[in-house]
Design an enzyme around this catalytic site. Structure first.
Site, PDB file in Angstrom:
ATOM      1  N   ASP A  28     -47.127 -74.677  28.005  1.00  0.00           N
ATOM      2  CA  ASP A  28     -46.502 -76.089  28.303  1.00  0.00           C
ATOM      3  C   ASP A  28     -47.366 -76.629  29.401  1.00  0.00           C
ATOM      4  O   ASP A  28     -48.253 -75.517  30.301  1.00  0.00           O
ATOM      5  CB  ASP A  28     -45.006 -75.753  28.863  1.00  0.00           C
ATOM      6  CG  ASP A  28     -44.571 -77.148  29.412  1.00  0.00           C
ATOM      7  OD1 ASP A  28     -44.637 -78.142  28.858  1.00  0.00           O
ATOM      8  OD2 ASP A  28     -43.902 -76.881  30.676  1.00  0.00           O
ATOM      9  N   ASP A  30     -46.708 -79.664  32.127  1.00  0.00           N
ATOM     10  CA  ASP A  30     -45.783 -79.907  33.464  1.00  0.00           C
ATOM     11  C   ASP A  30     -45.136 -78.836  34.035  1.00  0.00           C
ATOM     12  O   ASP A  30     -44.316 -78.358  33.390  1.00  0.00           O
ATOM     13  CB  ASP A  30     -45.006 -81.035  33.045  1.00  0.00           C
ATOM     14  CG  ASP A  30     -45.799 -82.426  32.913  1.00  0.00           C
ATOM     15  OD1 ASP A  30     -47.162 -82.472  33.294  1.00  0.00           O
ATOM     16  OD2 ASP A  30     -45.234 -83.532  32.383  1.00  0.00           O
TER      17      ASP A  30
END
Length: 178
Positions: A28, A30
């Protein structure tokens, strides 16, 4: 509540060579690889369209320490040579995320940008991470069971680890980022 940061560099020699490594590591972005989350950068020009100029790598957005170390390890350690790396991000600021991937350099590897490491795919768009993982499986041919996923969001309305783990992907919740 979190484990202390390591005080020494990771020793690849300590890994058991008989232990299988994942064929695909999925990250991922963020609050897992970088911070802050792109949707919070409302002060930037063209926020609504995620248009240029966008955030500046190392200024508006920066790599988390653990992510920097992991990226360096994945990029340089021969032990990981057969492991591909991908990203799966649900951001609605996809243009910004792609720009950052092409401008962030892997720490310790001058000139090598994050996107050059992502031979396993780049899936960046809003919606369920289940769609991201199905696309990655189709692109790479790697079975869910041979993937390793890192995300700061575990479960609930915006959770990612629990639904992805239900596919058979080994999912590591890292609430403080990598």
């Amino acid at each position: 509540p979190y484990d202390p940061r390591p005080t020494a560099k990771f020793a690849a020699a300590a890994l058991d060579p008989a232990s299988p490594l994942p064929k695909l590591v999925v990250l991922d972005l963020d609050n897992t690889v970088w911070t802050p989350e792109l949707y919070t950068l409302r002060k930037l020009e063209n926020y609504d369209s995620a248009g240029p100029p966008g955030p500046v790598a190392g200024d508006d957005v920066w790599l988390l320490d653990g992510a920097a170390e992991a990226l360096y390890e994945l990029a340089t350690c021969p032990l990981w040579a057969d492991t591909r790396v991908a990203v799966a991000s649900r951001t609605n600021k996809g243009a910004w995320a792609r720009k950052l991937l092409s401008t962030f350099e892997i720490p310790g590897s001058p000139g090598q940008t994050l996107d050059s490491l992502l031979t396993g795919g780049i899936e960046i768009y809003p919606g369920s991470k289940l769609k991201h993982f199905e696309a990655l499986r189709q692109q790479t041919g790697v079975a869910f069971e041979d993937m390793l996923f890192f995300d700061d969001s575990a479960d609930g309305k915006y959770g990612n680890c629990a639904p992805v783990a239900a596919l058979g992907v080994l999912s590591a919740h890292c609430p403080a980022g990598l």
